[in-house]
Design a protein around this motif. Structure first.
Motif, short mmCIF file in Angstrom:
data_model
loop_
_atom_site.label_atom_id
_atom_site.label_comp_id
_atom_site.label_asym_id
_atom_site.label_seq_id
_atom_site.Cartn_x
_atom_site.Cartn_y
_atom_site.Cartn_z
N LEU A 269 -77.92 -30.08 47.93
CA LEU A 269 -78.48 -30.50 46.64
C LEU A 269 -77.43 -30.44 45.53
CD1 LEU A 269 -81.39 -31.36 45.77
CD2 LEU A 269 -81.43 -29.20 44.57
N ARG B 145 -83.23 -39.83 26.42
CA ARG B 145 -83.88 -38.58 25.99
C ARG B 145 -85.37 -38.79 25.68
NH1 ARG B 145 -80.99 -33.94 25.26
NH2 ARG B 145 -82.64 -32.92 24.12
N LEU C 183 -83.92 -40.10 31.04
CA LEU C 183 -83.03 -38.98 30.66
C LEU C 183 -81.93 -39.45 29.72
CD1 LEU C 183 -82.32 -36.75 33.75
CD2 LEU C 183 -82.86 -35.98 31.48
N TYR D 235 -72.28 -35.42 42.79
CA TYR D 235 -71.88 -36.79 43.13
C TYR D 235 -72.45 -37.78 42.11
CZ TYR D 235 -71.39 -41.09 45.82
OH TYR D 235 -71.07 -42.35 46.22
N LEU D 236 -73.71 -37.52 41.70
CA LEU D 236 -74.36 -38.42 40.73
C LEU D 236 -73.91 -38.14 39.29
CD1 LEU D 236 -77.98 -38.36 42.14
CD2 LEU D 236 -76.38 -40.24 42.29
N ARG E 257 -78.98 -32.29 32.94
CA ARG E 257 -78.51 -33.37 32.08
C ARG E 257 -78.62 -32.99 30.60
NH1 ARG E 257 -77.55 -39.00 31.93
NH2 ARG E 257 -76.72 -38.77 34.00
N ALA E 258 -79.74 -32.33 30.24
CA ALA E 258 -79.98 -32.07 28.83
C ALA E 258 -79.13 -30.92 28.30
CB ALA E 258 -81.45 -31.76 28.60
N LEU E 259 -78.98 -29.88 29.12
CA LEU E 259 -78.31 -28.69 28.61
C LEU E 259 -76.94 -28.45 29.22
CD1 LEU E 259 -81.42 -26.35 28.72
CD2 LEU E 259 -80.62 -27.63 26.79
N VAL F 162 -83.02 -31.70 37.22
CA VAL F 162 -82.28 -32.86 36.70
C VAL F 162 -82.31 -32.86 35.18
CG1 VAL F 162 -82.22 -35.37 36.63
CG2 VAL F 162 -82.73 -34.22 38.75
N ILE F 163 -83.50 -32.57 34.61
CA ILE F 163 -83.63 -32.55 33.15
C ILE F 163 -82.74 -31.45 32.56
CG2 ILE F 163 -85.21 -32.23 31.21
CD1 ILE F 163 -87.45 -33.16 32.99
N PHE F 164 -82.83 -30.27 33.17
CA PHE F 164 -82.06 -29.13 32.67
C PHE F 164 -80.57 -29.42 32.72
CE2 PHE F 164 -85.76 -26.43 32.86
CZ PHE F 164 -85.50 -25.51 31.87
N TYR G 232 -87.08 -29.81 41.42
CA TYR G 232 -85.92 -30.69 41.53
C TYR G 232 -85.82 -31.61 40.31
CZ TYR G 232 -85.50 -29.41 46.48
OH TYR G 232 -85.33 -28.74 47.64
N MET G 233 -86.98 -32.15 39.93
CA MET G 233 -87.02 -33.06 38.78
C MET G 233 -86.65 -32.31 37.50
SD MET G 233 -87.80 -36.01 39.82
CE MET G 233 -88.45 -36.85 41.21
N LEU G 234 -87.22 -31.09 37.39
CA LEU G 234 -86.91 -30.31 36.19
C LEU G 234 -85.45 -29.88 36.17
CD1 LEU G 234 -90.12 -28.14 36.03
CD2 LEU G 234 -89.47 -29.92 34.46
N TYR H 103 -86.38 -42.20 36.15
CA TYR H 103 -86.20 -40.85 35.64
C TYR H 103 -84.85 -40.70 34.94
CZ TYR H 103 -88.10 -36.13 36.01
OH TYR H 103 -88.69 -34.94 35.75
N ASN I 76 -75.19 -33.38 45.97
CA ASN I 76 -75.82 -34.62 45.51
C ASN I 76 -75.79 -34.73 43.99
OD1 ASN I 76 -76.58 -36.03 47.84
ND2 ASN I 76 -78.35 -34.73 48.15
N PRO J 153 -92.50 -29.49 40.27
CA PRO J 153 -91.39 -30.40 40.61
C PRO J 153 -90.04 -29.87 40.12
CG PRO J 153 -92.58 -31.24 38.75
CD PRO J 153 -93.24 -29.96 39.10
N PHE K 51 -80.23 -20.99 35.37
CA PHE K 51 -81.48 -21.75 35.56
C PHE K 51 -81.49 -22.42 36.93
CE2 PHE K 51 -81.83 -21.91 30.83
CZ PHE K 51 -83.03 -21.23 30.77
#
Lengths: 315, 282
Positions: free
Chosen positions: B201, A276, A273, B207-208, B121-123, B117-119, B113-115, A269, B204, B111, B131
Motif C-alpha cells: 500500500l 479540495r 482531492l 507511486y501515485l 494529500r491534504a496534510l 488518501v485524504i490525509f 484507505y480512502m481517508l 476521488y 502504491n 473506509p 496517522f
C-alpha cells in the motif's frame, strides 16, 4: 432465531458509528488539524445537514449524478474481475487440493508435483505483486505486440455516448466494454486469484475430511455431485474470509482506476482531492462504508442460512 | 514436505531482507538522484543515450527497503497487539461477546484507505506518518481480531482454562500464560500478511504521488522514475520489481506455514533440555 431480532439494531449502530467517525475525521481534515477551534462549529453544521452548499464558496453542489456514473463504472470493473478471479480460483483450488489420488506412473507424478510447486510459487508471488508493476508490464507487452490493448480507459465513456438500442449495437457495446476493461480487470484479478485460491483450497480440504463426503465416496456417488458438495463447503470458507478482503478489494480497484485512467470512483476521488472538495469526498467515503456494511450484512445472512450453527458466532 | 521447503525459503528471504536493512544503515545519502546517466552518441553527438546507473539504483533500493520495513513493522505491531487484546477481551467476557459484531463491522466498514488518501494529500506524509501508522494498524487489526475471537471463544470453554479459573488465577495471568501460547500461529500468520500488505500500500501511494514527496526515496518513487526511462532500458524496472516481489513473498510464505514453524520451534524446545542434560553428564 432470537438473535435475528438483533440484526437491524446491529446494522443501524454500525452505520451510525461509522457516520459519526467519518464526519469527525473529515471535519478535522477540512480545518487542517484536530486542535482547530472551529471544528465543533463545522461538525454541528455538517450534522444539521448543510451538505447542499460548499463551506467556503457557498455554491450549490450536486455530486449525485457524477457519483452514480462513476460508481457504475467501478462496480462493473469489480464484478468482471470478481467473476474472472472466482472462476479461475475454483479450477485452481480443485487442481491443487489433491482430492483424487489416482495411481499414476512415476514420471507423471513427478511432472504433477513440479506443476504444483510452480503454481504454488506463482500464487505466493501474485499475492504480493504491486498492481502498477503488473499493469505496466501488460501495457508494454501490448505495445510491442501491435498494441492489442488500449493504453487508457478514458474512451470507455464514448461507447455509450451515441447509444441506440439494436440487437447488434448491444453486443458491440458489450464487446467494446470488455475490450477496454480487460487490462485493469486482469491486473485486479491476479492478486485475488491467489487469495481466493488459498481460501477455497483450505475449504475444499476441510470438507473433504467431513463424514458425509467420505460416505458419499463409499457409496460411489458420481464425481460431479461430490465436487458440488465440496464447492459449497469451500464457498462458505471463502465468504467468511471475504469480509475483511473487501476494503482491500475496493482500494486496489481505486488504485488501478487512477493508474489506467478508468472513469470510476478512484479517479473521481483524486479529482475531488485536487479541488479540495471535502464535502463530496465526505459523501463518497460514507457511501463506500455503507456499501461495505451492506455487503458484509448479506454475506452474514447467507452464511447463517447455509450453517445455522454459526448464528451465535456471527451475531 | 512441501510446507517445510516453503517455510525454509520464506525464512531465507526474510533473513536476506533483514541483512539488506542492516546494510542500508551505512548509507547516509537520503535524497533521490538520477537513476540513469545520459551519454551522447559517439558518431552523432546530438543523439543522447540513457544508461542505467546501477550503483545508485542499488543504494536507493536499500534505503527504500529500510523505510518500508520500519513502516510495515510498526503497522503490524499495532494491528497485532490491538487485534490480540480486543479479541481476547471480547471472547473471554461473555457479556461483551454481543458487542463484538458491531466493533468488527465498524472497523471493516470504516473506509480507512480512502481517508488515508485524504490525509496524505491534504496534510502531507511527513507531518502525518503517525496517522498512516495508526489508521493502517486499526484497519489491519480486523483480520487478527476475527481469528483471535473465534479461537479464544473455543479455548475459554476448555478444561485447562476452567481449572486455571478455579485455582484462583486472574484474567491477565490466564490470558498471558494459558491463552496466548495457543495463538502463536495466528500471530505469525497475521504478522506476515500485515507486513506485506502495508509495504504494497505504501508503495502504491508513493507511486501515485499521494503523500510521499517526489524527492523522498521509496520503492514507489523509484519504480516510477525507472518506468519513465523504460523506453531506453526496461531491465531495471523489471529486475527491481521482481526483487521487491521476492522479498515481500517471504513474509507470506512464513505466515502461511506458521503451523509448521511452531512445530519446528516446539521440537527445538523439546530437544534443548535433553541437549543441556547430556552436556552436564559429559
Amino acid at each position: 432465531m432470537n438473535n435475528l431480532k438483533k440484526w437491524p439494531l446491529v446494522l443501524i449502530t454500525e452505520i451510525l458509528i461509522t457516520f459519526v467517525l467519518i464526519t469527525f475525521l473529515i471535519v478535522a481534515v477540512e480545518n487542517e488539524g484536530f486542535s482547530n477551534l472551529y471544528n465543533p462549529q463545522y461538525f454541528f453544521k455538517v450534522l444539521r445537514g448543510a451538505f447542499a452548499n460548499d463551506f467556503f464558496s457557498s455554491d450549490q453542489i450536486y455530486p449525485w449524478y457524477s457519483f452514480l456514473k462513476a460508481f457504475g463504472y467501478t462496480m462493473s470493473l469489480m464484478l468482471i474481475s470478481l467473476f474472472f478471479s472466482i472462476g479461475v480460483s475454483i479450477h485452481l483450488s480443485f487442481y491443487l487440493s489433491n482430492i483424487e489420488k489416482k495411481r499414476k506412473s512415476k514420471i507423471l507424478t513427478y511432472i504433477n508435483g513440479l506443476i504444483h510447486t510452480i503454481l504454488d510459487a506463482f500464487l505466493y508471488m501474485a499475492s504480493v505483486a504491486p498492481e502498477f508493476w503488473i499493469l505496466t508490464l501488460l501495457l508494454v507487452f501490448s505495445v510491442f505486440h501491435k498494441s492489442f490493448l488500449p493504453l487508457t480507459g478514458d474512451e470507455v465513456t464514448t461507447i455509450t455516448f451515441n447509444f441506440k438500442f439494436t440487437f447488434l449495437s448491444f453486443f458491440k457495446i458489450i464487446f467494446l466494454y470488455l475490450y477496454y476493461s480487460f487490462a485493469p480487470a486482469a491486473v485486479l484479478s491476479i492478486r485475488f486469484i491467489a487469495i481466493f485460491t488459498t481460501y477455497l483450497r483450505s475449504g475444499i480440504e476441510k470438507t473433504n475430511k467431513s463424514e458425509y463426503i467420505k460416505l458419499s465416496k463409499l457409496r460411489r456417488m458420481a464425481n460431479k455431485y461430490i465436487k458440488k458438495e465440496l464447492l459449497k463447503g469451500a464457498i462458505i470458507e471463502l465468504l467468511s474470509n471475504f469480509t475483511y478482503e473487501l476494503p482491500a478489494f475496493i482500494t486496489t480497484t481505486a488504485i488501478v482506476e487512477i493508474m489506467y485512467n478508468w472513469p470510476g470512483i478512484g479517479k473521481m476521488y483524486l479529482e475531488y482531492l485536487d479541488n479540495r472538495a471535502i464535502l463530496q469526498l465526505y459523501w463518497v467515503s460514507i457511501l463506500i462504508s455503507f456499501l461495505t456494511i451492506t455487503v458484509n450484512f448479506f454475506i452474514n445472512i447467507y452464511l447463517v442460512r447455509r450453517n445455522p450453527r454459526i448464528e451465535g458466532d456471527i451475531l | 514436505m512441501r510446507g517445510k521447503i516453503v517455510l525454509i525459503i520464506g525464512m531465507i528471504l526474510i533473513f536476506i531482507n533483514i541483512v539488506l536493512v542492516c546494510m542500508s544503515f551505512s548509507i547516509h545519502d537520503d535524497r533521490a538522484q538520477n537513476l540513469f546517466l545520459s551519454q551522447s552518441d559517439k558518431k552523432n553527438k546530438n543523439v543522447v543515450h540513457f544508461k542505467a546507473n546501477w550503483n545508485i539504483i542499488y543504494k536507493e533500493f536499500l534505503i527504500s527497503d529500510r523505510k518500508s520495513f520500519i513502516l510495515s513493522f510498526l503497522v503490524s505491531l499495532i494491528s497485532v497487539t490491538l487485534g490480540l487484546v480486543l479479541g481476547i477481551v471480547f471472547a473471554y467476557f461473555k457479556p461483551l461477546q454481543t458487542y463484538y459484531q458491531i466493533l468488527y463491522g465498524v472497523i471493516l466498514s470504516f473506509p480507512i484507505y480512502m481517508l488515508l488518501v485524504i490525509f496524505l494529500r491534504a496534510l502531507g506524509f511527513e507531518r502525518n506518518l503517525k496517522f498512516f501508522v495508526i489508521l493502517m494498524g486499526v484497519l489491519l487489526s480486523a483480520r487478527v481480531l476475527n481469528h483471535v475471537f473465534n479461537l479464544v471463544k473455543d479455548i475459554v470453554t476448555k478444561d485447562f482454562i476452567i481449572a486455571a479459573k478455579i485455582s484462583g488465577n486472574n484474567f491477565f495471568k490466564i490470558a498471558i500464560y494459558y491463552i496466548l501460547p495457543e495463538l502463536y500461529d495466528i500471530i505469525i500468520l497475521s504478522w506476515g500478511w500485515n507486513m506485506a500488505i502495508t509495504s504494497i500500500l505504501a508503495m502504491n501511494f508513493s507511486y501515485l504521488g499521494l503523500g510521499f514527496s517526489t524527492q523522498s526515496i521509496t520503492w514507489g518513487n523509484m519504480l516510477r522514475n525507472l518506468k519513465s526511462y523504460s523506453l531506453f532500458d526496461f531491465k531495471p524496472f523489471l529486475i527491481i520489481g521482481i526483487f521487491i516481489i521476492l522479498i515481500l513473498s517471504g513474509y507470506i510464505m512464513v505466515g502461511s506455514q506458521s503451523k509448521e514453524l511452531i512445530l519446528l520451534l516446539k521440537k527445538v524446545k523439546q530437544l534443548s533440555p535433553k541437549f543441556s542434560n547430556n552436556l552436564k553428564e559429559k
